[in-house]
Scaffold this motif. Sequence first.
Motif, PDB file in Angstrom:
ATOM      1  N   SER A  66       0.841  -1.192   0.000  1.00 19.74           N
ATOM      2  CA  SER A  66       0.000   0.000   0.000  1.00 19.74           C
ATOM      3  C   SER A  66       0.880   1.248   0.000  1.00 19.74           C
ATOM      4  O   SER A  66       2.030   1.237   0.460  1.00 19.74           O
ATOM      5  N   GLU A  67       0.337   2.331  -0.523  1.00 22.30           N
ATOM      6  CA  GLU A  67       1.099   3.588  -0.575  1.00 22.30           C
ATOM      7  C   GLU A  67       1.517   4.028   0.819  1.00 22.30           C
ATOM      8  O   GLU A  67       2.650   4.486   1.027  1.00 22.30           O
ATOM      9  N   THR A  79       5.451   4.592   1.655  1.00 20.87           N
ATOM     10  CA  THR A  79       5.886   5.989   1.764  1.00 20.87           C
ATOM     11  C   THR A  79       5.978   6.502   3.194  1.00 20.87           C
ATOM     12  O   THR A  79       6.621   7.526   3.434  1.00 20.87           O
TER      13      THR A  79
END
Length: 351
Positions: free
Chosen positions: A318-319, A323
């Motif tokens: 997942s982003e 990140t």
Amino acid sequence: MSPAAAEPNDRFRILAIDGGGIRGLISALVLKEIEQRLNRDRKDGGPIRLVDCFHLVSGTSAGGLATLALTAPAGLGAEDLVDFYLEDGPRIFRRSLGRKLTTLWGLLGPKYPSAPVREAIEKRVGPHRISEATSDILVTSYDMHASDPYFFKRWRALENADRDVPVADAALSTSAAPTYFGSHGIGERALVDGGVFANDPAVAAIAEALGRASDEPAELEPADLFLLSIGTGEFNVGFEQRETGRWGAWRWIHGRGGVPILNTLMGGVSDGTDYWAHMLLNHEPGEKVPNREEVGHGPRYYRLQAELDGPIALDDTSEKNLTKVLPDAAKRLIDKRSDELDEIVRRLKAR
């Protein structure tokens, strides 16, 4: 004289990298930080690649991919490894609706196809073979056909053409985590993720180093070794006896944090290896047995393991995970162990 009592000479330096699926981004970010510190204030010559500071690089699964990528003639650095996880990770851990249906969401077959792993490795390192590695390597896998550990080693590939397989084949073998990817066939071998027996390959690397008989440095003692071990983050998911006492096959492969049986194997092996490596290289006989917090802080064995705020599945791309969650865990580790990182860099530079 015990290893801990003798003055470190760093005669033989080992880098060991754990498995952990997409959590390998943590180890890549830590390696990037160390590589940047190696090159800080450097005025003469080209940049130093961290991998070139070690005689032996060892890895399992995600760490095996890192080992193969960093030691390939392509000359990749730690920053390239970070890009691998950020750019190729989401493609590797992606499956179509058709895949979900034909495998019944992983019940009747591997969750993911292996082709994206091969494509990513070949794109990054090219069609190189094990014998072309820029340093000695020890990449773990397990042969389901022979029911025996199997290792990819440069020196074996140089001596035996049958062992000199393409880097991509070694990558597919070491990263074939059960339930996630299918086993990889090489000849009669059916190879799966080395994490089933050595998710942290540190002790395997110690044994490999102590067995050297010809290529210098050789005829080594534990006191000659310097070992840097990089983990991929840990969060211990606890289960009550009232839960596990009733588990059947379904619950052992489907639970909080991913696949409980696989997480237990990987985590247990890594924790045990951490203690064993410390006792082999850092502990002086007669001293009190160290507690958990005292393990892995030198002088010969350093273990860098990030603490996670919660369970993270091996395939969570997942982003938010890529990140924030994983980078934040890496940063906390770097900040917490900054002085030790400086000492590690100082000793690598000195050699």
